[in-house]
Design a protein around this motif. Structure first.
Motif, PDB file in Angstrom:
ATOM      1  N   THR A   9       0.851  -1.194   0.000  1.00 38.27           N
ATOM      2  CA  THR A   9       0.000   0.000   0.000  1.00 38.27           C
ATOM      3  C   THR A   9       0.886   1.243   0.000  1.00 38.27           C
ATOM      4  OG1 THR A   9      -0.132   0.002   2.416  1.00 38.27           O
ATOM      5  CG2 THR A   9      -1.974  -1.027   1.240  1.00 38.27           C
ATOM      6  N   ILE A  62      -3.609   3.753  -1.425  1.00 43.99           N
ATOM      7  CA  ILE A  62      -3.620   3.020  -2.692  1.00 43.99           C
ATOM      8  C   ILE A  62      -3.316   1.567  -2.393  1.00 43.99           C
ATOM      9  CG2 ILE A  62      -2.483   2.789  -4.932  1.00 43.99           C
ATOM     10  CD1 ILE A  62      -1.944   5.873  -4.693  1.00 43.99           C
ATOM     11  N   THR A  65      -0.643  -1.072  -5.767  1.00 43.14           N
ATOM     12  CA  THR A  65       0.478  -0.187  -6.076  1.00 43.14           C
ATOM     13  C   THR A  65       1.103  -0.491  -7.433  1.00 43.14           C
ATOM     14  OG1 THR A  65       2.023  -1.590  -4.832  1.00 43.14           O
ATOM     15  CG2 THR A  65       0.975   0.219  -3.643  1.00 43.14           C
ATOM     16  N   PHE A  68      -1.225   1.192 -10.000  1.00 44.85           N
ATOM     17  CA  PHE A  68      -1.041   2.627  -9.845  1.00 44.85           C
ATOM     18  C   PHE A  68       0.285   3.076 -10.463  1.00 44.85           C
ATOM     19  CE2 PHE A  68       0.837   6.190  -7.579  1.00 44.85           C
ATOM     20  CZ  PHE A  68      -0.107   7.165  -7.853  1.00 44.85           C
ATOM     21  N   ILE A 137      -8.930   6.219  -9.813  1.00 48.80           N
ATOM     22  CA  ILE A 137      -8.289   5.089  -9.132  1.00 48.80           C
ATOM     23  C   ILE A 137      -9.202   4.559  -8.025  1.00 48.80           C
ATOM     24  CG2 ILE A 137      -5.934   5.757  -9.742  1.00 48.80           C
ATOM     25  CD1 ILE A 137      -5.641   6.956  -6.922  1.00 48.80           C
ATOM     26  N   ALA A 141      -8.331   2.334  -4.588  1.00 53.03           N
ATOM     27  CA  ALA A 141      -7.839   3.305  -3.610  1.00 53.03           C
ATOM     28  C   ALA A 141      -9.012   3.845  -2.806  1.00 53.03           C
ATOM     29  CB  ALA A 141      -7.108   4.439  -4.312  1.00 53.03           C
TER      30      ALA A 141
END
Length: 151
Positions: A9, A62, A65, A68, A137, A141
């Motif tokens: 995270t 988040i 990861t 992302f 996101i 998230a």
């Protein structure tokens, strides 16, 4: 040996309005630091970091990861095609293998940062803040208030 695997995270502390834009449209502002454009997160959920990042009243957490990071690198590549990007853990009190942008003082170690950084491939390029958008996101998230902190 430095571990370059992204943490499970990432946490970004800041004002709720700014983090809502990040969550809903994937809007992030890259800031110039040590000759790079950077975006920093913390690997930690820590109530003290609300103070470090004042006037933070929220935290963007988040959970995916990898997704992302890949989306962020792609968005920056589209916006700044002649820049090279990398991400990794910030090292404290020693010179980081990834360079000055990933090196901070031992006094800042509580921040436990994970940083994304981009360097211009051409030295004459200007270092101004840049805003990128990676799309919503919300699927991986969430926003947390400082009150939802549990140790």
């Amino acid at each position: 040996m430095q571990d370059y695997k992204r943490p499970p995270t990432l946490h970004r502390y800041g004002p709720r309005a700014e983090l809502e834009l990040a969550l809903k449209s994937g809007q992030f502002r890259l800031q110039p630091v040590n000759g790079c454009l950077t975006l920093s997160f913390s690997k930690a959920w820590d109530k003290e970091l609300f103070e470090v990042h004042a006037p933070a009243d929220s935290c963007l957490v988040i959970h995916n990861t990898e997704e992302f990071g890949e989306r962020l690198h792609r968005a920056v590549q589209r916006t700044l095609p002649s820049w090279a990007g990398i991400d990794g853990a910030v090292e404290y009190g020693v010179r980081a293998a990834l360079g000055a942008a990933f090196t901070k003082s031992a006094a800042e170690a509580d921040e436990q940062e994970w940083q994304f950084a981009w360097r211009a491939m051409s030295p004459q390029m200007s270092l101004n803040p840049v805003t990128v958008r990676i799309g919503s996101i919300e699927s991986f998230a969430e926003l947390r208030d400082r009150d939802s902190y549990t140790a």
